[in-house]
Design a protein around this motif. Structure first.
Motif, short mmCIF file in Angstrom:
data_model
loop_
_atom_site.label_atom_id
_atom_site.label_comp_id
_atom_site.label_asym_id
_atom_site.label_seq_id
_atom_site.Cartn_x
_atom_site.Cartn_y
_atom_site.Cartn_z
N GLU A 146 3.50 33.68 9.30
CA GLU A 146 4.09 34.81 8.55
C GLU A 146 5.46 34.47 7.96
N LYS B 131 15.56 36.86 6.37
CA LYS B 131 14.61 37.88 5.93
C LYS B 131 13.27 37.23 5.63
N VAL B 132 12.22 37.76 6.26
CA VAL B 132 10.86 37.29 6.03
C VAL B 132 10.23 38.16 4.94
N ARG B 133 10.36 39.46 5.09
CA ARG B 133 9.94 40.45 4.09
C ARG B 133 10.78 41.69 4.36
N PRO B 134 10.68 42.74 3.56
CA PRO B 134 11.54 43.91 3.77
C PRO B 134 11.51 44.41 5.21
#
Length: 182
Positions: free
Chosen positions: A29, A55-58
């Motif tokens: 991920e 940050k990986v996604r929001p």
């Protein structure tokens, strides 16, 4: 220096940047890429001890924390906390010379530079606004603080009374001694 990494419930304690990158690559991920790898290596090599989050996604992040702990149990029990008293004393030592330099009495010519918020009227609207203003002056003074006070007194007579002047101890006032007056 060891590294604690966590992504949701997956966590590890590693001993170098390569192990940290291997752990991050094992989590699909995260989407490990050369930019993240370079940033992790830069963080590990730096003197920064604050936790770093990526940050990986929001609203989804993974974190890296530098620690002195040798094992995960030591880290969890906070046995290897970094002593934060040393940086505070270093900070005080750097601030003290600035204040002593400001108050050091040495008669002569000084050049002072002041950045302040000046109130000016906009002719088109008739309203007032703050404008950042840089002012440099040379004056006779007995110390850096005396130079500051003379400059501020001079400006207060010539600008709007709502103008805001910075502290003499802050970064918006600089001075230098030019030499003894004749």
């Amino acid at each position: 220096m060891n590294l604690y990494l966590r992504y949701f419930d997956r966590e590890t304690l590693v001993y170098n940047a390569d192990q940290a990158i291997d752990f991050l690559c094992s989590i699909p991920e995260i989407g490990m890429n050369p930019a993240i790898e370079a940033d992790v290596r830069e963080y590990v090599a730096s003197d920064v001890y604050y936790p770093k989050r990526y940050k990986v996604r929001p609203r989804v992040y993974f974190i890296i924390i530098k620690t002195e702990a040798a094992t995960m149990l030591d880290f969890k029990q906070k046995k290897a906390l970094r002593n934060t008293a040393a940086p505070a004393t270093e900070r005080r030592e750097t601030v003290a010379p600035v204040i002593t330099k400001l108050n050091e009495e040495k008669e002569g010519w000084y050049e002072g530079a002041l950045d302040f918020k000046r109130v000016v009227m906009i002719p088109a609207t008739g309203k007032h606004e703050y404008r950042d203003t840089h002012f440099v002056a040379r004056c006779k003074a007995v110390s850096g603080i005396d130079c500051y006070n003379r400059i501020v007194e001079h400006l207060k007579e010539r600008v709007d009374s709502r103008s805001q002047f910075p502290s003499a101890k802050g970064k918006n006032f600089k001075f230098k001694y030019l030499g003894l007056w004749k």
